[in-house]
Structures are given as structure tokens and as C-alpha cells.
Write an enzyme that holds these catalytic residues in place. Structure first.
Site, PDB file in Angstrom:
ATOM      1  N   ASP A   1       0.781  -1.253   0.000  1.00  0.00           N
ATOM      2  CA  ASP A   1       0.000   0.000   0.000  1.00  0.00           C
ATOM      3  C   ASP A   1       0.810   1.299   0.000  1.00  0.00           C
ATOM      4  O   ASP A   1       0.446   2.252   0.709  1.00  0.00           O
ATOM      5  CB  ASP A   1      -0.955   0.010   1.199  1.00  0.00           C
ATOM      6  CG  ASP A   1      -1.972  -1.112   1.163  1.00  0.00           C
ATOM      7  OD1 ASP A   1      -1.968  -1.903   0.197  1.00  0.00           O
ATOM      8  OD2 ASP A   1      -2.771  -1.215   2.106  1.00  0.00           O
TER       9      ASP A   1
ATOM     10  N   ASP B   1      -4.726  -0.564  -1.871  1.00  0.00           N
ATOM     11  CA  ASP B   1      -6.108  -0.363  -1.472  1.00  0.00           C
ATOM     12  C   ASP B   1      -6.864   0.108  -2.709  1.00  0.00           C
ATOM     13  O   ASP B   1      -6.363   0.966  -3.451  1.00  0.00           O
ATOM     14  CB  ASP B   1      -6.206   0.714  -0.371  1.00  0.00           C
ATOM     15  CG  ASP B   1      -6.165   0.129   1.024  1.00  0.00           C
ATOM     16  OD1 ASP B   1      -6.080  -1.108   1.167  1.00  0.00           O
ATOM     17  OD2 ASP B   1      -6.219   0.911   1.987  1.00  0.00           O
TER      18      ASP B   1
ATOM     19  N   LYS C   1      -7.001  -4.770  -3.070  1.00  0.00           N
ATOM     20  CA  LYS C   1      -7.794  -5.184  -1.909  1.00  0.00           C
ATOM     21  C   LYS C   1      -8.704  -4.052  -1.450  1.00  0.00           C
ATOM     22  O   LYS C   1      -8.524  -2.899  -1.843  1.00  0.00           O
ATOM     23  CB  LYS C   1      -6.891  -5.656  -0.778  1.00  0.00           C
ATOM     24  CG  LYS C   1      -5.936  -4.613  -0.229  1.00  0.00           C
ATOM     25  CD  LYS C   1      -4.983  -5.245   0.771  1.00  0.00           C
ATOM     26  CE  LYS C   1      -3.999  -4.252   1.339  1.00  0.00           C
ATOM     27  NZ  LYS C   1      -4.605  -3.191   2.146  1.00  0.00           N
TER      28      LYS C   1
ATOM     29  N   CYS D   1      -2.116  -2.862   7.829  1.00  0.00           N
ATOM     30  CA  CYS D   1      -1.999  -3.789   6.703  1.00  0.00           C
ATOM     31  C   CYS D   1      -0.731  -4.644   6.758  1.00  0.00           C
ATOM     32  O   CYS D   1      -0.761  -5.820   6.404  1.00  0.00           O
ATOM     33  CB  CYS D   1      -2.116  -3.032   5.385  1.00  0.00           C
ATOM     34  SG  CYS D   1      -3.755  -2.271   5.200  1.00  0.00           S
TER      35      CYS D   1
ATOM     36  N   HIS E   1     -10.587   0.962  -2.958  1.00  0.00           N
ATOM     37  CA  HIS E   1     -11.911   1.035  -2.348  1.00  0.00           C
ATOM     38  C   HIS E   1     -12.980   1.608  -3.282  1.00  0.00           C
ATOM     39  O   HIS E   1     -12.686   2.490  -4.102  1.00  0.00           O
ATOM     40  CB  HIS E   1     -11.859   1.917  -1.095  1.00  0.00           C
ATOM     41  CG  HIS E   1     -10.992   1.380  -0.009  1.00  0.00           C
ATOM     42  ND1 HIS E   1     -11.190   0.148   0.566  1.00  0.00           N
ATOM     43  CD2 HIS E   1      -9.908   1.919   0.631  1.00  0.00           C
ATOM     44  CE1 HIS E   1     -10.284  -0.052   1.507  1.00  0.00           C
ATOM     45  NE2 HIS E   1      -9.485   0.999   1.559  1.00  0.00           N
TER      46      HIS E   1
ATOM     47  N   HIS F   1     -10.211   7.322   1.402  1.00  0.00           N
ATOM     48  CA  HIS F   1      -8.857   7.206   0.864  1.00  0.00           C
ATOM     49  C   HIS F   1      -8.800   6.088  -0.177  1.00  0.00           C
ATOM     50  O   HIS F   1      -9.600   5.162  -0.159  1.00  0.00           O
ATOM     51  CB  HIS F   1      -7.842   6.921   1.978  1.00  0.00           C
ATOM     52  CG  HIS F   1      -8.047   5.597   2.660  1.00  0.00           C
ATOM     53  ND1 HIS F   1      -8.935   5.438   3.700  1.00  0.00           N
ATOM     54  CD2 HIS F   1      -7.502   4.375   2.425  1.00  0.00           C
ATOM     55  CE1 HIS F   1      -8.918   4.180   4.103  1.00  0.00           C
ATOM     56  NE2 HIS F   1      -8.060   3.505   3.345  1.00  0.00           N
TER      57      HIS F   1
END
Length: 197
Positions: A11, A53, A97, A141, A55, A72
Site C-alpha cells: 500500500d 487499497d 484489496k 496492513c 476502495h 482514501h
């Protein structure tokens, strides 16, 4: 012979860099170190993997929908892009993810590549038995990824010179390192690791 070790970068995205939506103090200082790890793994023809990430706009992960965090790393936005200066190789294996709005998905073992393959299936197919893990954040994470790797009976080296934490509470990152070392992870630095990779 199939590779036995791989570098996993967690990340390192704009929203976690300085000035990002969830900027983590000191992130800029670890990028040159991670680049040195990348160069070493590439020179040894060992795999480099990187999680992101990714999202949706509406997810229970965000404060406005009942979660802990500000918005974020929303997929396909500048905030979800990798931090400036990170030199990923052309053949990096990218993993995504956080797409499920019902789950936090801190661990890289919840991630998948563009073909829908899980991290574990990629590691097993490649014969990888040990992960060198760096990135963000130590207390979330990185910690959850390490715990899951150890549960899968993988060896883990935490790159203590290439991780940074959020520290919602003072000392969270140090506590995270203590926890995962107790579970079986080993700490290393570039100077130590380069002779063993």
C-alpha cells in the site's frame, strides 16, 4: 528452479504519503529504501509484488459509513496511485484489496490480481516460501498481512527500515512489531538482508 523468496510492498499509495487523505508521517523516507530492495530482488530474478487499497466510493471502511478511516484510495483516483518515486519493475505483480464494502480487508491475503488470483495461489504456484514485507502501515496492513502469512506457514522477514505506521494510539507500530515477532516473523534491514537474499 522456482523462486523461494519474494518482496511484498504493501500500500505505498498517494493517500498514505505526505499530503494524502491519510498521510503517514515519514513515508517519504522509506521509498528510497524500498527501491533498493526492489533493485536487489530484480537483480536476483525474484518476484516483486505490490498491493493497493482499491476502495469503492461507499464502503463501511470509511468514517461516513460507520468505519474508522477518512475516505482514501478510491479506485481509479490519484489518491490510489502509487507514491511518487516508487520504482516498481515492469513485471511487478499488482494485487488489489478493499473492494468489498462490507470488509476492511487489511491483509494482502484478501487481495487479488486483475485475473482474480489470490495472493496465496500466486505464491504457491511460484514456489515462494518466504516473504520480505515492507510498506504501510506497520500497525494495520503490514501487521495483518504478516499474521496471515505466518498462518499459511510462510516465513516472513519484516523490513524494519522500510515500514511506517499510522499510530492512532502512541506506540501502536512498536506493539505491532512485537506481536508479529512473537508469532514468528523476523526483523531485518537492507544492510542485513542484501547478503541473505
Amino acid at each position: 528452479m522456482k523462486p523461494k523468496e519474494a518482496l511484498l510492498i504493501v500500500d505505498l499509495q498517494n493517500d498514505f504519503c505526505a499530503g494524502g487523505a491519510l498521510g503517514i508521517k515519514g513515508t517519504g523516507s522509506i521509498i528510497p529504501v524500498i527501491n533498493k530492495y526492489i533493485k536487489t530482488f530484480v537483480s536476483k530474478k525474484l518476484p516483486v509484488l505490490a498491493t493497493r487499497d482499491w476502495h469503492p466510493k461507499k464502503t463501511g471502511h470509511f468514517k461516513e459509513f460507520g468505519g474508522v478511516w477518512p475516505r482514501h484510495c478510491i479506485k481509479n483516483t490519484k489518491g490510489a496511485a502509487f507514491c511518487p518515486g516508487l520504482r516498481l519493475p515492469e513485471d511487478v505483480i499488482l494485487l488489489y484489496k478493499g473492494m468489498d464494502p462490507e470488509k476492511d480487508s487489511y491483509s494482502a491475503f484478501h487481495a487479488q490480481d486483475k485475473k482474480g488470483r489470490s495472493l496465496l495461489s500466486i505464491l504457491r504456484k511460484s514456489g515462494i516460501e518466504e516473504l520480505y514485507i515492507g510498506g504501510l502501515a506497520t500497525d494495520y496492513c503490514v501487521k495483518f498481512t504478516t499474521r496471515d502469512a505466518l498462518k499459511k506457514r510462510l516465513k516472513v522477514k519484516i523490513l524494519s527500515d522500510a515500514v511506517k505506521g499510522v499510530n492512532l494510539e502512541p506506540g501502536d507500530s512498536e506493539d505491532a512489531i512485537r506481536q508479529i515477532v512473537k508469532l514468528g516473523a523476523k526483523k531485518t534491514t537492507f544492510r542485513k538482508a542484501v547478503y541473505k537474499i
